[in-house]
Design a protein around this motif. Structure first.
Motif, PDB file in Angstrom:
ATOM      1  N   GLY A  22       0.842  -1.186   0.000  1.00  0.00           N
ATOM      2  CA  GLY A  22       0.000   0.000   0.000  1.00  0.00           C
ATOM      3  C   GLY A  22       0.876   1.235   0.000  1.00  0.00           C
ATOM      4  O   GLY A  22       2.092   1.161  -0.094  1.00  0.00           O
ATOM      5  N   GLU A  32       0.673   5.956  -0.055  1.00  0.00           N
ATOM      6  CA  GLU A  32      -0.105   7.180  -0.197  1.00  0.00           C
ATOM      7  C   GLU A  32       0.594   8.134  -1.153  1.00  0.00           C
ATOM      8  O   GLU A  32       1.821   8.191  -1.200  1.00  0.00           O
ATOM      9  N   GLU A  87      -4.736  13.952  -0.657  1.00  0.00           N
ATOM     10  CA  GLU A  87      -4.076  12.667  -0.439  1.00  0.00           C
ATOM     11  C   GLU A  87      -4.895  11.554  -1.067  1.00  0.00           C
ATOM     12  O   GLU A  87      -6.130  11.573  -1.013  1.00  0.00           O
ATOM     13  N   ASP A 132      -4.936   7.137  -1.788  1.00  0.00           N
ATOM     14  CA  ASP A 132      -4.403   5.817  -1.489  1.00  0.00           C
ATOM     15  C   ASP A 132      -3.918   5.186  -2.796  1.00  0.00           C
ATOM     16  O   ASP A 132      -4.642   5.178  -3.796  1.00  0.00           O
ATOM     17  N   CYS A 166      -3.323   2.025  -3.695  1.00  0.00           N
ATOM     18  CA  CYS A 166      -3.994   0.807  -4.173  1.00  0.00           C
ATOM     19  C   CYS A 166      -5.454   1.027  -4.566  1.00  0.00           C
ATOM     20  O   CYS A 166      -5.940   0.404  -5.500  1.00  0.00           O
ATOM     21  N   SER A 167      -6.155   1.899  -3.867  1.00  0.00           N
ATOM     22  CA  SER A 167      -7.585   2.045  -4.156  1.00  0.00           C
ATOM     23  C   SER A 167      -7.920   3.202  -5.091  1.00  0.00           C
ATOM     24  O   SER A 167      -8.968   3.189  -5.722  1.00  0.00           O
ATOM     25  N   HIS A 168      -7.061   4.201  -5.232  1.00  0.00           N
ATOM     26  CA  HIS A 168      -7.391   5.361  -6.063  1.00  0.00           C
ATOM     27  C   HIS A 168      -6.602   5.462  -7.360  1.00  0.00           C
ATOM     28  O   HIS A 168      -6.980   6.199  -8.249  1.00  0.00           O
ATOM     29  N   ASP A 184       3.483   1.863   2.475  1.00  0.00           N
ATOM     30  CA  ASP A 184       2.558   1.586   3.567  1.00  0.00           C
ATOM     31  C   ASP A 184       3.202   1.752   4.949  1.00  0.00           C
ATOM     32  O   ASP A 184       2.511   1.912   5.941  1.00  0.00           O
TER      33      ASP A 184
END
Length: 186
Positions: free
Chosen positions: A107, A109, A125, A127, A129-131, A171
Motif C-alpha cells: 500500500g 499514499e 491525499e 491511497d 492501491c484504491s485510487h 505503507d
C-alpha cells in the motif's frame, strides 16, 4: 571589419592601454562551435545535483525529482489531461514508471500539493492501491501505469502557472519518490 570606431580603434577590437603602447585585443565573440556547446552542456549537467535537471519523456510534462528524496519509482511519463488544467472539470493525472525498491509495497499514499508563488492552494491525499488503479501488492521491478481523476474546483486563477509537488510514500510511511512539476490553468 577594418573600419575605425570612436577613439581611433579599429572595429572588432578592444583597446587596452599600457605605458609603452596600445595593445589590440580581439573583441569577445558570443558564438561557440557546436562541439563547444555540447561540451559546455555536459559540463553544466555534471555540476547540477541529481534531480535538478528537468525530465521530459515523450511529450509529457516536464518534472524534476525533489532534493533529499531517493527516487524508487523511476517515472518515465507524467501527463495532465486536459492540459492546461480547467477549473470545474475533471483532471486526469497519469504516471508511468518502474518500481525498483528491494521490498514489496502492500500500500501507500500519494500527496499532491499545489501552491502559487509559495502560497499553498490545496493538498490532496490518495491511497495508491484504491485510487490509482495500481494492483497491490507492488513487487520490486514492477512496471506501473497509475491514473487518478480529480474534480478541479472553481478557482479564481486563470492564465497562471501553479507549482505541484507529488510525494509518494509506502505503507510503512517511507519515502518512495517526490516529483515537482507545474500545471498551467486555462
Amino acid at each position: 571589419r577594418g573600419g575605425v570606431v570612436e577613439g581611433g580603434t579599429p572595429a572588432g577590437t578592444a583597446h587596452l592601454a599600457t605605458r609603452s603602447r596600445p595593445v589590440r585585443m580581439p573583441t569577445p565573440r558570443a558564438h561557440l562551435a557546436p562541439w563547444a556547446c555540447l561540451l559546455l552542456c555536459a559540463f553544466l549537467a555534471a555540476l547540477c545535483p541529481a534531480g535538478a535537471l528537468p525530465v521530459r519523456a515523450r511529450g509529457y510534462h516536464n518534472f524534476t525529482y525533489c532534493d533529499g528524496v531517493k527516487d524508487h519509482l523511476h517515472v518515465t511519463d507524467l501527463a495532465f489531461k486536459p492540459d492546461p488544467v480547467k477549473p470545474n472539470s475533471v483532471l486526469v493525472v497519469t504516471a508511468k514508471g518502474v518500481y525498483d525498491v528491494n521490498r514489496t509495497a502492500t500500500g501507500g499514499e500519494v500527496k499532491l500539493s499545489v501552491s502559487y508563488f509559495g502560497v499553498p492552494v490545496t493538498s490532496i491525499e490518495f491511497d495508491v492501491c484504491s485510487h490509482f488503479g495500481v494492483k497491490c501488492p507492488i513487487l520490486p521491478g514492477t512496471a506501473f501505469a497509475a491514473e487518478i481523476d480529480y474534480k478541479v474546483p472553481s478557482i479564481p486563477l486563470s492564465g497562471v502557472t501553479l507549482d505541484v509537488q507529488i510525494d509518494v510514500t509506502d505503507d510503512a510511511g517511507r519515502d518512495v519518490s517526490c516529483i515537482k512539476t507545474q500545471a498551467h490553468v486555462a
